[in-house]
Design a protein around this motif. Structure first.
Motif, mmCIF file in Angstrom:
data_model
loop_
_atom_site.group_PDB
_atom_site.id
_atom_site.type_symbol
_atom_site.label_atom_id
_atom_site.label_comp_id
_atom_site.label_asym_id
_atom_site.label_seq_id
_atom_site.Cartn_x
_atom_site.Cartn_y
_atom_site.Cartn_z
ATOM 1 N N GLU A 33 0.813 -1.220 0.000
ATOM 2 C CA GLU A 33 0.000 0.000 0.000
ATOM 3 C C GLU A 33 0.843 1.265 0.000
ATOM 4 O O GLU A 33 0.362 2.344 -0.350
ATOM 5 C CB GLU A 33 -0.943 0.003 1.212
ATOM 6 N N LYS A 34 2.123 1.164 0.396
ATOM 7 C CA LYS A 34 3.013 2.325 0.373
ATOM 8 C C LYS A 34 3.662 2.541 -0.998
ATOM 9 O O LYS A 34 4.415 3.489 -1.183
ATOM 10 C CB LYS A 34 4.111 2.158 1.421
ATOM 11 N N GLY A 35 3.403 1.634 -1.918
ATOM 12 C CA GLY A 35 4.012 1.738 -3.241
ATOM 13 C C GLY A 35 5.359 1.046 -3.333
ATOM 14 O O GLY A 35 6.001 1.074 -4.389
ATOM 15 N N GLU A 36 5.802 0.419 -2.264
ATOM 16 C CA GLU A 36 7.075 -0.295 -2.285
ATOM 17 C C GLU A 36 6.905 -1.634 -3.001
ATOM 18 O O GLU A 36 5.850 -2.278 -2.896
ATOM 19 C CB GLU A 36 7.579 -0.525 -0.859
ATOM 20 N N VAL A 37 7.930 -2.038 -3.707
ATOM 21 C CA VAL A 37 7.864 -3.242 -4.534
ATOM 22 C C VAL A 37 8.838 -4.283 -4.012
ATOM 23 O O VAL A 37 9.985 -3.977 -3.679
ATOM 24 C CB VAL A 37 8.185 -2.923 -6.013
ATOM 25 N N THR A 50 11.338 4.270 -2.541
ATOM 26 C CA THR A 50 11.709 5.675 -2.734
ATOM 27 C C THR A 50 12.031 6.276 -1.378
ATOM 28 O O THR A 50 11.288 6.077 -0.407
ATOM 29 C CB THR A 50 10.569 6.455 -3.400
ATOM 30 N N VAL A 51 13.151 7.002 -1.295
ATOM 31 C CA VAL A 51 13.616 7.593 -0.044
ATOM 32 C C VAL A 51 13.799 9.090 -0.259
ATOM 33 O O VAL A 51 14.319 9.520 -1.298
ATOM 34 C CB VAL A 51 14.950 6.951 0.411
ATOM 35 N N GLU A 118 15.719 6.706 -5.582
ATOM 36 C CA GLU A 118 15.162 5.361 -5.652
ATOM 37 C C GLU A 118 16.254 4.357 -5.293
ATOM 38 O O GLU A 118 17.403 4.501 -5.726
ATOM 39 C CB GLU A 118 14.614 5.064 -7.043
ATOM 40 N N VAL A 119 15.874 3.354 -4.497
ATOM 41 C CA VAL A 119 16.816 2.322 -4.082
ATOM 42 C C VAL A 119 16.321 0.982 -4.603
ATOM 43 O O VAL A 119 15.180 0.580 -4.333
ATOM 44 C CB VAL A 119 16.953 2.261 -2.543
ATOM 45 N N VAL A 120 17.172 0.300 -5.354
ATOM 46 C CA VAL A 120 16.902 -1.071 -5.801
ATOM 47 C C VAL A 120 17.884 -1.964 -5.049
ATOM 48 O O VAL A 120 19.092 -1.898 -5.274
ATOM 49 C CB VAL A 120 17.087 -1.224 -7.322
ATOM 50 N N TYR A 147 5.609 -5.249 -15.706
ATOM 51 C CA TYR A 147 5.040 -6.471 -16.283
ATOM 52 C C TYR A 147 4.968 -7.594 -15.248
ATOM 53 O O TYR A 147 4.103 -8.463 -15.308
ATOM 54 C CB TYR A 147 5.895 -6.896 -17.483
ATOM 55 N N TYR A 148 5.875 -7.587 -14.278
ATOM 56 C CA TYR A 148 5.982 -8.690 -13.326
ATOM 57 C C TYR A 148 5.328 -8.383 -11.978
ATOM 58 O O TYR A 148 5.308 -9.231 -11.094
ATOM 59 C CB TYR A 148 7.463 -9.008 -13.059
ATOM 60 N N ILE A 149 4.799 -7.175 -11.780
ATOM 61 C CA ILE A 149 4.370 -6.721 -10.457
ATOM 62 C C ILE A 149 2.850 -6.735 -10.352
ATOM 63 O O ILE A 149 2.147 -6.291 -11.252
ATOM 64 C CB ILE A 149 4.911 -5.308 -10.177
ATOM 65 N N SER A 150 2.358 -7.228 -9.208
ATOM 66 C CA SER A 150 0.922 -7.262 -8.943
ATOM 67 C C SER A 150 0.633 -6.521 -7.643
ATOM 68 O O SER A 150 1.452 -6.516 -6.715
ATOM 69 C CB SER A 150 0.434 -8.711 -8.829
#
Length: 491
Positions: A33-37, A50-51, A118-120, A147-150
């Motif tokens: 819900e925070k948009g984090e993946v 995102t920081v 942005e941190v990956v 494409y891979y994210i739900s």
């Protein structure tokens, strides 16, 4: 004609280079819900967040290190070939309570705006795959990971190694490729080879050695996994302590298999009644079965015997409770007793006799030396004599129950009774050899207390009820209550 062929070839190459799949088959991602993946691929846990901050601000970089508990920085640099302002941090860290687990980490930090980065992040228990990391970063920079994210957290149906499995509404994603249904859990990864999948499962078995868990049983068992005869490594774990609560053993199956051209590393688990319980939760039954049960398999019609912890190993500590306690503290009188003295620094010791792993009976003593003393009447042959308390001696026995609240943290409750003696500074006119020359009075002592300690050192607090007047040596208003608090060292 030659130019037309070259143009068609260019179009085909471009289509293959920029197709949606990006050669990341087997990846799954979830957005909260925070948009984090969070994504999972080949044993990697990948997170995108995102920081607030600026990429060239050291405070921002330090905040990211603190957020991820980065322990050992192996390298910190920028990659000029990436067409975006970046900073890369490579590190390693240990996992709490798992001494054999080592986590390899790499963090790609990109400037997003004047106020955000942005941190990956990549984390894996296995050896790093730099080619895979760079491919994921490349696809991220091209906005191809969507494409891979739900956004869906329920797992009504899942795609497992190319097969759709309908699970119903009682299941949920715990993380990518990690689904939980009531009574069972399953996580898996896809790898490019059987060797890499097998290495992953062995790493997970070793990493799951937990200081807070006992291993009750460990062996290999023949199973059928996705219709394929397979060998599963079965481990039965039991929590060492649970605040006095009994916990059922956790039964885990580790499997490596090639399924529909995909090399799968899969961990399946459910709770059982004891180490010989081979019944599978409904989720596990969707992908696995045990065709032949061992002769020792638990039968639901057997007389129930709750599973206890494993047998004591040679040289292993038999009891959880400590057997020796040395303490230093102070008695603090309450109510009327404060008219006799204000405090009494004390020392003491206990020796324990364990009766169960977490229970013991202790014999001990304490000696206290009152300070800020006041005069009170001591009665001898019904005649009052003004005197002061000089020494307080307590000898008692107590029953103790100890729990392990967390690793190396112990919570103890106890209750006891004994005799307490107060020696005064009133000297006897006549006394025999070997007899104290000071008048004293004794009474019953009833008490209860708690002790919380980390490793060997703890704090204790106890309440004492001591009806001093029952011996008719002091007035009824002398007082009868005190608390005792201090520090204890346990062995």
């Amino acid at each position: 004609m030659k130019y037309i062929l070259l143009f068609v070839l260019f179009i085909l190459l471009s289509a293959s280079m920029f197709s949606q799949e990006y050669n990341l088959a087997g990846m799954q991602g979830l957005r909260n819900e925070k948009g984090e993946v969070m994504l999972e691929l080949s044993g990697y846990e990948i997170a995108i967040i995102t920081v607030k901050g600026q990429i060239n601000n050291e405070k921002t970089i330090d905040a990211i290190k603190k957020k991820y508990n980065i322990e050992t920085v192996l390298a910190e640099y920028s990659e000029p070939e990436i067409q975006r302002t970046n900073k890369i941090i490579e590190s390693e860290s240990k996992i709490k309570d798992r001494p054999k687990a080592k986590l390899s980490q790499v963090f790609y930090i990109f400037g997003k705006s004047d106020k955000e980065v942005e941190v990956v992040s990549f984390q894996t228990l296995n050896q790093r795959d730099i080619v895979l990391e760079e491919e994921v970063v490349r696809v991220f920079l091209e906005n191809g990971l969507t494409y891979y994210i739900s956004d869906e957290r329920t797992a009504n149906s899942i795609s497992f190694a190319g097969r759709e499995i309908n699970l119903g509404s009682a299941c949920a994603w715990m993380s990518p490729h990690n689904v939980n249904c009531k009574g069972g859990q399953m996580s898996w990864s896809e790898f490019p080879s059987f060797e890499s999948a097998n290495l992953d499962i062995n790493t997970r078995i070793e990493a799951n050695i937990n200081e807070n868990m006992d291993i009750l049983a460990e062996d290999d068992i023949d199973v059928v996994f996705e219709g394929i005869p397979s060998l599963a490594h079965r481990v039965v774990y039991k929590q060492k302590s649970g605040f006095g609560r009994r916990t059922n053993p956790l039964i885990v199956y580790y499997i490596v298999q090639e399924v529909r051209g995909r090399y799968i590393s899969c961990v399946l688990s459910n709770y059982g009644y004891n180490r010989n319980d081979y019944e599978l939760a409904p989720l596990l039954q969707e992908v696995m079965s045990i065709p032949v049960l061992p002769d020792t398999a638990y039968n639901q019609f057997d007389i129930p015997q709750f599973e206890e912890s494993r047998k004591q190993e040679p040289g292993e500590k038999e009891y959880l409770v400590n057997l020796i306690e040395i303490r230093a503290g102070s008695w603090l009188p309450l109510g009327s007793l404060r008219n006799a003295y204000k405090a009494a620094p004390s020392i003491g010791a206990y020796i324990g006799y364990p009766i169960k792993k977490v229970m013991a009976v202790d014999i001990g003593f304490q000696v206290a030396f009152p300070v800020s003393r006041e005069l009170f009447d001591y009665y001898y042959r019904k005649e009052p004599y003004a005197t002061k308390a000089d020494v307080v001696v307590n000898v008692n026995a107590r029953f103790r129950y100890q729990q392990e609240a967390a690793r190396n943290v112990y919570w103890t409750t106890y209750a006891g009774a004994g005799v307490i003696s107060v020696q005064t500074d009133l000297e006897k006119e006549y006394y025999d050899d070997g007899e104290s020359k000071w008048y004293s009075f004794e009474t019953l002592d009833v008490f209860g207390g708690v002790n919380i300690r980390y490793k060997k050192v703890g704090l204790y607090l106890e309440y004492h009820y001591t009806p001093y007047s029952i011996a008719n040596k002091v007035r009824a208003n002398y007082g009868n209550s005190a608390v005792n608090l201090g520090v204890a060292v346990c062995f």
